[in-house]
Scaffold this motif. Structure first.
Motif: not given
Ligand code: ZN
Length: 472
Positions: A204-215, A245-249, A457-461
């Motif tokens: 699972s992966q995401g980039i933060i747009k508004s806040n961590f919880w939502n992402a 914003k822009g942080d990712s996991f 997984s990062r490359q897939a993103l």
């Protein structure tokens, strides 16, 4: 009618008997239903089709599918199964146990556990006496003790014989386990059966747009996983104030299945968090601890934030707003705006040197740690520790308030090294404990595999150019 009666009595005795017996036999046949007809809504030729749901009556000891009345045949079982008309257990994979032949003749009831229920109350409602309750609770085999604490909403199955005696009881302990209590002679016997849980890996992966919880949530992580993920990196990243914003996991975690059905998520196996350009990676080892790829524990002497990010309403304003001055000003601490009553924890192990009140700090607590470090916590609504007390990292020491020189509930937090104020969110902390040398080799192997998976997984993103993908 009269004519028929007269005609009948005019017949010889033997004929009368034959007619009576025939009539009785016809009547009997009409009253007995065709076996099997109301047990299955199968198609005309009595075959199961794969992937289709069938209603199956399940009075036998079939253990596992206690709650579900619908059995979905696994997709692999493509060959049609001909239904054995005399018996409901056409679903062949279920375990047969020694009283199966009797079980088919039992009268089964499903009983839902209500709030405030006990086994005794449930039994009473279902015409079973206290002696039966006692016998069941003290059944041979330790597991029957589990019946002492029933969960509301769970479904018990009770199987009685024609005299109303309890012969069999089934209780689902969890999605994977069922408890059975069966009567053998005069004695009840209990045992547990478990289904095997299949673990699959998921990304699972995401980039933060508004806040961590939502992402994290839109990346498909559940609440528990989101909190765990923040905890894994809680010594490196202040999730309350420093997420941008822009942080990712990027997370590798377990998904659990029973007979192909998803039943829930498991452990986080590895994770990566990019916070304001800094990349942090954590890998879970067999001791259930997380380590950086070079084998250092993720646990450090100090938490980056003494308040969980969950309680910080707007953890996105990089400008510091001081509630007293109502303007941004540099100051020697960090303010965490949170609701009154929010728990505040000790950032590290130490000893409480101050736990008191004054008109500036309000209710406050100071903690002395090793290596010349002191942490300070001000404006509590209530203190939870006393002077002289030893505290552990993560232990609640007080609750957010607005006592002293404060106009809105917030925690004012300070971190001092040898008497000099430092930014607790960036101060360099002593190196964390490395993994024990005897596990080093094993850990290296695990780490190498996980890092490969994370990078894939990062490359897939990147290649999919999407803000968040929930790889299922
Ligand atoms: Zn402040």
């Amino acid at each position: 009618m009269k004519n028929i009666k007269n005609l009948y009595f005019a017949l010889p005795k033997q004929h009368q008997i034959i007619i009576i017996s025939c009539a009785a036999a016809v009547l009997f046949l009409l009253m007995v239903p065709l076996k099997g007809t109301n047990q299955l809504n199968s198609n005309a030729n009595g075959e199961f089709k794969a992937g289709q749901r069938y209603q199956v009556a399940m009075p036998e000891q079939d253990s596992k599918s206690t709650v579900k009345a619908n059995i979905q045949l696994p997709a692999k079982q493509l060959t049609p199964v001909t239904i054995n008309q005399s018996n409901e257990s056409a679903v062949a994979k279920h375990k047969v146990n020694d009283i199966d032949e009797n079980a088919a003749q039992l009268n089964w009831q499903s009983v839902k556990v209500r709030s405030g229920d006990s086994l005794a109350k449930i039994f009473k409602r279902n015409d079973l006496n206290a002696t039966t309750t006692h016998k069941v609770i003290t059944a041979k085999g330790q597991e029957s003790k589990l019946l002492k604490k029933l969960n509301v909403g769970d479904i018990l199955r009770i199987g009685k014989d024609n005299s109303g005696t309890l012969v069999s009881l089934e209780y689902p302990i969890s999605k994977a386990e069922t408890l059975f209590v069966n009567l053998r002679g005069q004695q009840y016997h209990s045992h547990k059966e478990s289904k095997s849980i299949e673990i699959r890996e998921a990304f699972s992966q995401g980039i933060i747009k508004s806040n961590f919880w939502n992402a994290a949530s839109s990346a498909g992580l559940n609440d528990g996983q989101i909190i765990n993920l923040a905890n894994v990196f809680g010594w490196d990243i202040d999730f309350a104030l420093d997420i941008r914003k822009g942080d990712s996991f990027n997370v590798i975690f377990e998904k659990k299945y029973i007979e192909g059905d998803f039943i829930g998520t498991g452990k986080i196996l590895a994770a990566e968090f990019v916070n304001q350009g800094d990349n942090f990676q954590a890998i879970r080892f067999t001791d259930d601890e997380y380590y950086s790829p070079d084998g250092k524990s993720m646990r450090k002497a100090f938490l980056r934030a003494p308040v969980s990010f969950r309680y910080i309403s707007s953890n996105f304003n990089p400008k510091r707003f001081h509630p007293i001055q109502k303007r941004v000003r540099p100051h020697n601490g960090t303010d965490y705006r949170a609701k009154r009553g929010t728990p505040v924890v000790a950032a590290g192990n130490g000893k409480v040197t101050h736990a008191t009140y004054n008109k500036y700090n309000g209710n406050y607590v100071f903690i002395q740690h090793g290596n010349g470090i002191v942490t300070k916590y001000l404006h509590f609504s209530k203190r939870a520790v006393k002077k002289g007390q030893r505290v552990k990292q993560g232990q609640v020491i007080g609750y957010v308030g607005s006592t002293g020189m404060s106009q809105a509930p917030h925690l004012h937090y300070e971190f001092l090294l040898n008497g000099v104020h430092r930014n607790p969110r960036t101060v360099k902390l002593p190196d964390a404990k490395p993994i024990s040398s005897k596990y080093r080799k094993a850990f290296k192997a695990v780490a190498a595999q996980r890092l490969t998976e994370l990078s894939g997984s990062r490359q897939a993103l990147v290649s999919m150019q999407e803000s968040s993908i929930n790889a299922d």
